[in-house]
Write an enzyme that holds these catalytic residues in place. Structure first.
Site, short mmCIF file in Angstrom:
data_model
loop_
_atom_site.label_atom_id
_atom_site.label_comp_id
_atom_site.label_asym_id
_atom_site.label_seq_id
_atom_site.Cartn_x
_atom_site.Cartn_y
_atom_site.Cartn_z
CD GLU A 112 36.91 -8.79 34.58
OE1 GLU A 112 37.49 -9.20 33.55
OE2 GLU A 112 36.06 -7.87 34.57
CD GLU B 268 31.86 -4.40 35.16
OE1 GLU B 268 32.38 -4.01 34.10
OE2 GLU B 268 31.28 -5.49 35.29
#
Length: 526
Positions: A403, A408
């Site tokens: 990932e 974020e």
């Protein structure tokens, strides 16, 4: 880089018994100063001073506008009126009584061309002939312009003729088959232009964004690509990424700066993008939806409703709402046996809706530079993300697939974003993920560019062209580096969850949006 076809002309001038050769080699950049380089020095548009500044900057071209007075004098000016006088109903003698703001006399085309060929070895003249509504006048202007250029022996200095009148361009080609011509109107396909002998298209920037296929088609037909009038950094970057031959701008200095920073100069090519120049749902040839509850004990329910995901005003909107919606997986027996997602079977009604879109099955990439320009939702409980998963996720599962979290953000930490990788060896379940946070100023009202530059050796996480986190390949196993395979892109706005909900959810701030201006993917030839 396909910036510009480079012309090299020479013209023999016989004077007395000697021969003097005049020549120009157009500068190797795509910069065309729109009405000269006038803006930064507050010069009049279409002035000789603005032309000289464009030459000083070493622009490939300097564009100017040609009109004709009542007494058939060709002059350089943009508007049909000058100092409240209608140009086609006023003599040049009368018009010239009113000087430009810098004291220059309103230039005739002859004066302008002579200024443009004096001490100029690299900046071509981009001559726009403004159409006239008076019958027969367009053909007359075309003839007078071409004849004047011949008289002044200035053919080598004319980079191209441009016009909104197709008839003017065709007449120029009749008069001078070697002349370069570009159409401005934006209404004809590259194939039509090629068939009629027009050598390029110079369309308003939005035309190309509505018809990106015209870029590829024009290159295949060897037509010159030009766009007007491109002034915003993000638009300049897009035309540079698409390797336009010419870019007409009021900001030539800025365009030179963007050229220096362009990833195209580093060997990258644009291979995939969405500029969101349409309206309605995200383009189904590029984006798929995720539905329902997904993971991380997040509290939003993902839908494909226009309320939650839509394109409008040139932007993608991913919007979270506080509203109830029935959970299709409530008491789902199959999911109850999967510990990582069992929680979704225990919720009969969701309290929030949002959207998560991805390119899985539509587009994926191995290495490259991924750029997303966006501004973020505001409020405690929000967890927007721009991230990637390995294409082999279904076969090997997570975290073995890998990932990459390009960006974020969590609402309870409003001045930071994170760039992180998760692998079998490094992941948040064991508190071993590799990541770093960086300060971000005004993430809710200002667009920022979040980028990943990914090679076989490293990943650079980038905020507004500044690398803030570098993760290097340790050359061990796929447990540490599962990143030598294709990954697909995901964008979502989550609410709550193991990370986003650590300090609760502020229900008073709904609805909130992540607004995306563009997504661009660049790659180098392997």
């Amino acid at each position: 880089m396909r910036y510009l076809y480079v012309f090299c002309f020479s013209l023999a001038l016989l004077t007395c018994k000697s021969v003097e050769k005049n020549s120009i080699i157009f500068a190797d950049n795509p910069v065309v100063a729109h009405r000269g380089a006038w803006k930064s020095n507050s010069l009049p548009e279409n002035s000789i001073a603005a032309l000289k500044q464009a030459i000083a900057l070493d622009c490939t071209g300097s564009e100017f506008d040609v009109r004709m007075t009542l007494d058939d004098v060709l002059i350089v000016t943009h508007d049909p009126h000058y100092n409240d006088l209608k140009i086609e109903e006023t003599t040049y003698e009368e018009l010239s009584k009113h000087k430009l703001s810098n004291g220059e006399i309103l230039p005739t085309l002859k004066q302008y061309i002579l200024a443009g060929i004096n001490n100029n070895s690299s900046t071509g003249l981009v001559c726009e002939i403004k159409p006239s509504p008076i019958e027969g006048r367009n053909a007359l202007m075309a003839e007078k312009v071409v004849n004047l250029v011949r008289e002044l022996k200035a053919e080598p200095y004319i980079l191209t003729y441009i016009s909104f009148s197709y008839d003017i361009l065709k007449r120029i080609k009749e008069l001078d088959p070697n002349a370069k011509t570009q159409y401005l109107d934006g209404s004809k396909t590259p194939e039509q232009l090629k068939a009629d002998g027009i050598t390029g298209l110079d369309y308003e920037l939005s035309v190309f964004k509505r018809h990106p296929e015209w870029i590829k088609n024009s290159k295949a037909l060897n037509l010159v690509l030009n766009a007007w009038t491109v002034n915003k950094p993000e638009d300049l970057d897009w035309f540079l990424a698409n390797e336009f031959d010419l870019i007409t701008t009021n900001e030539p200095e800025l365009l030179f700066e963007r050229i220096d920073k362009s990833v195209v100069n580093q060997g990258y090519k644009l291979v995939w993008s969405d500029e969101f120049n349409y309206k309605g749902k995200p383009d189904s040839t590029k984006w798929a939806f995720d539905y329902g509850f997904i993971s991380n004990r997040e509290e939003q329910y993902f839908t494909d409703s226009l309320k939650n995901a839509r394109v409008e005003n040139g932007h993608l909107i991913l919007e979270a709402h506080k509203e109830k919606i029935a959970n299709k997986d409530f008491n789902n027996a199959e999911l109850k046996n999967k510990s990582w997602i069992k929680y979704v079977t225990e919720i009969d009604t969701a309290k929030y809706t949002s959207a998560r879109i991805n390119t899985n099955g539509l587009a994926s990439w191995k290495y490259g530079r991924i750029e997303v320009k966006a501004k973020l939702p505001k409020g405690i409980g929000f967890w927007p993300a721009i991230w990637m998963l390995g294409e082999n996720r279904k076969e090997v599962g997570w975290p073995e697939c890998g990932e990459i979290d390009i960006m974020e953000h969590v609402g309870f930490n409003p001045d930071s974003i994170f760039g992180t990788i998760h692998t079998k060896a490094y992941n948040h379940l064991t508190n071993s993920e590799k990541g770093k946070k960086v300060f971000i100023q005004d993430p809710y009202e200002t667009f920022h560019v979040f980028a990943l530059e990914w090679t076989p050796e490293k990943m650079d996480f980038i905020l507004d062209d500044v690398v803030y986190n570098r993760i290097e390949n340790e050359h061990k196993t796929t447990a540490e580096w599962p990143f030598d395979q294709k990954f697909y892109l995901i964008m979502n706005v989550s609410v709550g969850g193991m990370l986003g909900g650590r300090e609760g959810i502020d229900d008073s701030v709904f609805p909130q949006q992540m607004v995306v201006d563009y997504v661009r993917v660049f790659q180098k030839n392997e």
